[in-house]
Design an enzyme around this catalytic site. Structure first.
Site, PDB file in Angstrom:
ATOM      1  N   GLN A 102       0.922  -0.997  -0.037  1.00 56.57           N
ATOM      2  CA  GLN A 102       0.049   0.071   0.120  1.00 56.57           C
ATOM      3  C   GLN A 102       0.792   1.115  -0.040  1.00 56.57           C
ATOM      4  O   GLN A 102       0.387   2.227   0.025  1.00 56.57           O
ATOM      5  CB  GLN A 102      -0.854   0.014   1.174  1.00 56.57           C
ATOM      6  CG  GLN A 102      -1.588  -1.100   1.425  1.00 56.57           C
ATOM      7  CD  GLN A 102      -2.381  -1.356   2.876  1.00 56.57           C
ATOM      8  OE1 GLN A 102      -3.422  -0.713   3.004  1.00 56.57           O
ATOM      9  NE2 GLN A 102      -1.679  -2.170   3.434  1.00 56.57           N
ATOM     10  N   HIS A 120      -1.561   1.307  -4.141  1.00 68.10           N
ATOM     11  CA  HIS A 120      -1.903   2.821  -4.012  1.00 68.10           C
ATOM     12  C   HIS A 120      -1.304   3.724  -4.986  1.00 68.10           C
ATOM     13  O   HIS A 120      -1.037   4.832  -4.795  1.00 68.10           O
ATOM     14  CB  HIS A 120      -2.046   3.153  -2.530  1.00 68.10           C
ATOM     15  CG  HIS A 120      -3.093   2.613  -1.750  1.00 68.10           C
ATOM     16  ND1 HIS A 120      -3.152   2.650  -0.506  1.00 68.10           N
ATOM     17  CD2 HIS A 120      -4.391   2.038  -2.074  1.00 68.10           C
ATOM     18  CE1 HIS A 120      -4.113   2.009  -0.115  1.00 68.10           C
ATOM     19  NE2 HIS A 120      -4.774   1.745  -0.858  1.00 68.10           N
ATOM     20  N   CYS A 149       4.961  20.975 -16.205  1.00 74.95           N
ATOM     21  CA  CYS A 149       5.627  20.430 -17.373  1.00 74.95           C
ATOM     22  C   CYS A 149       5.744  21.629 -18.374  1.00 74.95           C
ATOM     23  O   CYS A 149       5.254  22.711 -18.349  1.00 74.95           O
ATOM     24  CB  CYS A 149       4.353  19.575 -17.953  1.00 74.95           C
ATOM     25  SG  CYS A 149       4.715  18.669 -19.529  1.00 74.95           S
ATOM     26  N   CYS A 151       4.587  21.808 -21.310  1.00 72.60           N
ATOM     27  CA  CYS A 151       3.386  22.414 -22.027  1.00 72.60           C
ATOM     28  C   CYS A 151       2.628  23.011 -21.056  1.00 72.60           C
ATOM     29  O   CYS A 151       1.350  23.434 -21.230  1.00 72.60           O
ATOM     30  CB  CYS A 151       2.488  21.041 -22.012  1.00 72.60           C
ATOM     31  SG  CYS A 151       1.615  20.221 -20.812  1.00 72.60           S
ATOM     32  N   THR A 189       0.448  -2.958   8.506  1.00 72.07           N
ATOM     33  CA  THR A 189      -0.591  -2.443   8.121  1.00 72.07           C
ATOM     34  C   THR A 189      -1.750  -2.304   9.069  1.00 72.07           C
ATOM     35  O   THR A 189      -1.639  -3.201   9.740  1.00 72.07           O
ATOM     36  CB  THR A 189      -0.939  -2.819   6.641  1.00 72.07           C
ATOM     37  OG1 THR A 189      -2.562  -2.172   6.457  1.00 72.07           O
ATOM     38  CG2 THR A 189      -1.223  -4.369   6.800  1.00 72.07           C
ATOM     39  N   ASN A 214       3.487  -6.910  13.486  1.00 70.83           N
ATOM     40  CA  ASN A 214       3.133  -5.376  13.497  1.00 70.83           C
ATOM     41  C   ASN A 214       3.220  -5.176  15.338  1.00 70.83           C
ATOM     42  O   ASN A 214       3.216  -6.090  16.040  1.00 70.83           O
ATOM     43  CB  ASN A 214       1.805  -5.436  13.526  1.00 70.83           C
ATOM     44  CG  ASN A 214       1.281  -3.883  13.211  1.00 70.83           C
ATOM     45  OD1 ASN A 214       1.513  -3.123  14.057  1.00 70.83           O
ATOM     46  ND2 ASN A 214       0.481  -3.600  12.197  1.00 70.83           N
ATOM     47  N   PRO A 215       3.761  -3.897  15.672  1.00 68.11           N
ATOM     48  CA  PRO A 215       3.820  -3.800  17.058  1.00 68.11           C
ATOM     49  C   PRO A 215       2.636  -3.705  17.682  1.00 68.11           C
ATOM     50  O   PRO A 215       2.501  -3.954  18.991  1.00 68.11           O
ATOM     51  CB  PRO A 215       4.611  -2.357  17.272  1.00 68.11           C
ATOM     52  CG  PRO A 215       4.928  -1.938  15.841  1.00 68.11           C
ATOM     53  CD  PRO A 215       4.255  -2.992  14.922  1.00 68.11           C
TER      54      PRO A 215
HETATM   55  P1  OAD Z   1      -1.462   2.941   9.101  1.00 72.03           P
HETATM   56  O1  OAD Z   1      -0.783   4.202   9.081  1.00 72.03           O
HETATM   57  O2  OAD Z   1      -2.858   2.825   9.054  1.00 72.03           O
HETATM   58  O3  OAD Z   1      -0.843   1.718   9.890  1.00 72.03           O
HETATM   59  C1  OAD Z   1       0.496   1.482  10.166  1.00 72.03           C
HETATM   60  C2  OAD Z   1       0.683   0.342  10.869  1.00 72.03           C
HETATM   61  O4  OAD Z   1       1.920   0.207  10.957  1.00 72.03           O
HETATM   62  C3  OAD Z   1      -0.022   0.174  12.076  1.00 72.03           C
HETATM   63  O5  OAD Z   1      -0.450  -0.838  12.481  1.00 72.03           O
HETATM   64  C4  OAD Z   1       1.219   0.181  13.265  1.00 72.03           C
HETATM   65  O6  OAD Z   1       1.183  -0.457  14.436  1.00 72.03           O
HETATM   66  C5  OAD Z   1       2.304  -0.326  12.343  1.00 72.03           C
HETATM   67  N1  OAD Z   1       3.769  -0.174  12.802  1.00 72.03           N
HETATM   68  C6  OAD Z   1       4.324   1.005  13.241  1.00 72.03           C
HETATM   69  N2  OAD Z   1       5.774   0.995  13.435  1.00 72.03           N
HETATM   70  C7  OAD Z   1       5.886  -0.040  12.813  1.00 72.03           C
HETATM   71  C8  OAD Z   1       7.130  -0.889  12.618  1.00 72.03           C
HETATM   72  N3  OAD Z   1       8.408  -0.331  12.939  1.00 72.03           N
HETATM   73  N4  OAD Z   1       7.218  -2.135  12.042  1.00 72.03           N
HETATM   74  C9  OAD Z   1       5.964  -2.615  11.675  1.00 72.03           C
HETATM   75  N5  OAD Z   1       4.694  -2.146  11.813  1.00 72.03           N
HETATM   76  C10 OAD Z   1       4.927  -0.977  12.329  1.00 72.03           C
HETATM   77  O7  OAD Z   1      -0.794   2.462   7.241  1.00 72.03           O
HETATM   78  P2  OAD Z   1      -1.476   1.707   6.326  1.00 72.03           P
HETATM   79  O8  OAD Z   1      -2.167   0.270   6.932  1.00 72.03           O
HETATM   80  O9  OAD Z   1      -0.359   1.292   5.313  1.00 72.03           O
HETATM   81  O10 OAD Z   1      -3.823   5.398   1.631  1.00 72.03           O
HETATM   82  O11 OAD Z   1      -2.459   2.512   5.570  1.00 72.03           O
HETATM   83  C11 OAD Z   1      -3.346   2.090   4.563  1.00 72.03           C
HETATM   84  C12 OAD Z   1      -3.525   3.380   3.864  1.00 72.03           C
HETATM   85  O12 OAD Z   1      -4.183   4.309   4.405  1.00 72.03           O
HETATM   86  C13 OAD Z   1      -2.455   3.972   3.052  1.00 72.03           C
HETATM   87  O13 OAD Z   1      -1.779   3.260   2.121  1.00 72.03           O
HETATM   88  C14 OAD Z   1      -2.817   5.344   2.765  1.00 72.03           C
HETATM   89  C15 OAD Z   1      -3.492   5.614   3.968  1.00 72.03           C
HETATM   90  O14 OAD Z   1      -4.517   6.624   4.147  1.00 72.03           O
HETATM   91  C16 OAD Z   1      -3.623   6.103   0.595  1.00 72.03           C
HETATM   92  O15 OAD Z   1      -2.836   7.427   0.768  1.00 72.03           O
HETATM   93  C17 OAD Z   1      -4.627   5.880  -0.182  1.00 72.03           C
END
Ligand code: OAD
Length: 244
Positions: A102, A120, A149, A151, A189, A214-215
């Site tokens: 993502q 994304h 750009c 243009c 995620t 994930n933490p």
């Molecule tokens: P989030 O910011 O929602 O979640 C981040 C996750 O990473 C959380 O569950 C944290 O607990 C975890 N985390 C934090 N530190 C970490 C580490 N060192 N190692 C492993 N995990 C860790 O991010 P996404 O789930 O990626 O969309 O968010 C999904 C989408 O929401 C993104 O792609 C973006 C956003 O709005 C768009 O921009 C369309």
């Protein structure tokens, strides 16, 4: 906890077709903040004001000045960490076939992974809204904002704003690889944004094991994932690889 690293290593050894599903958390150790939670991007910038396609189209200058230039700056400085590198190791030994990410930072490709589905889009390439010319991030100059750009058209990043469709091929391929894998490793995620968070459900329903790294616990934990290894992506991947 040590038992879980051994368990994950064994699950990896017994798998032939692993898919990684990653989110912002895997890039935290590379200096890119997550979106949600404390210190997250959406705490600083209201997504309704800066991250929807309507917000961008109605005031590209404002969105470029505030959100896009900050994101570009963070991404430009970032290098893959042991989380990304660990997934590349799994590809090198022939276990991991595809990453569905993502993230828009291009760090999986920089780490070496060759099949990365950017769910994304990305922040690495940019398209002119008028003539559709494409350039890469190092060609974007921010001395005038929004960047334009030759243009005179405005450049946009090739990422998905809220309100835009997931690139159809990314969605189609993600469903396909999720339904065929025998192990899905879900890293960093929050699993709250659809349809990306639906991929582990597709994998599970097709018979795959699901490991979360994930933490924090997520809506998948204890329901869809077989187990969660709590900790940062880099540290956990290092420990799993040591057991392989
Ligand atoms: P989030 O910011 O929602 O979640 C981040 C996750 O990473 C959380 O569950 C944290 O607990 C975890 N985390 C934090 N530190 C970490 C580490 N060192 N190692 C492993 N995990 C860790 O991010 P996404 O789930 O990626 O969309 O968010 C999904 C989408 O929401 C993104 O792609 C973006 C956003 O709005 C768009 O921009 C369309």
């Amino acid at each position: 906890m040590d038992e879980l690293f051994k368990k994950a290593a064994l699950d990896i050894k017994q798998s032939k077709n692993i898919v990684g599903l990653t989110g912002a958390g895997i890039s935290v150790e590379s200096g890119i903040p997550p979106f949600r939670g404390k210190g997250g991007v959406w705490e600083k910038f209201d997504p309704m004001e800066y991250a929807t396609i309507d917000a961008f189209m109605s005031n590209p200058s404002k969105v470029w000045k505030v959100l896009l230039s900050a994101m570009k700056d963070m991404i430009e400085k970032a290098k893959p960490n042991d989380g990304h590198n660990g997934l590349f190791e799994l590809e090198k030994i022939g276990k991991l076939k595809t990453i569905i990410t993502q993230n828009v930072d291009g760090l999986h490709q920089m780490a070496g992974n060759t099949d990365v589905i950017e769910f994304h889009g990305n922040f690495v390439s940019y398209t002119c809204l008028k003539c559709k010319n494409k350039i890469t991030y190092n060609e974007i100059k921010l001395d005038t904002v929004p960047p334009r750009c030759k243009c005179s058209g405005i450049y946009r990043p090739d990422c998905i704003f809220f309100g835009e469709m997931i690139p159809p091929e990314a969605l189609w391929r993600s469903k396909e690889v999720s339904s065929k894998c025998d192990l899905m490793i879900v890293i960093g995620t929050s699993a709250v944004v659809q349809p990306a968070s639906f991929m582990p459900i597709i994998a599970k329903n097709s018979g795959a094991k699901i490991i979360e790294i994930n933490p924090e616990r997520t809506p998948l934990s204890g329901k869809i994932s077989d187990y969660i290894i709590t900790g940062g992506a880099g540290e956990v991947m290092r420990k799993i690889l040591k057991e392989l």
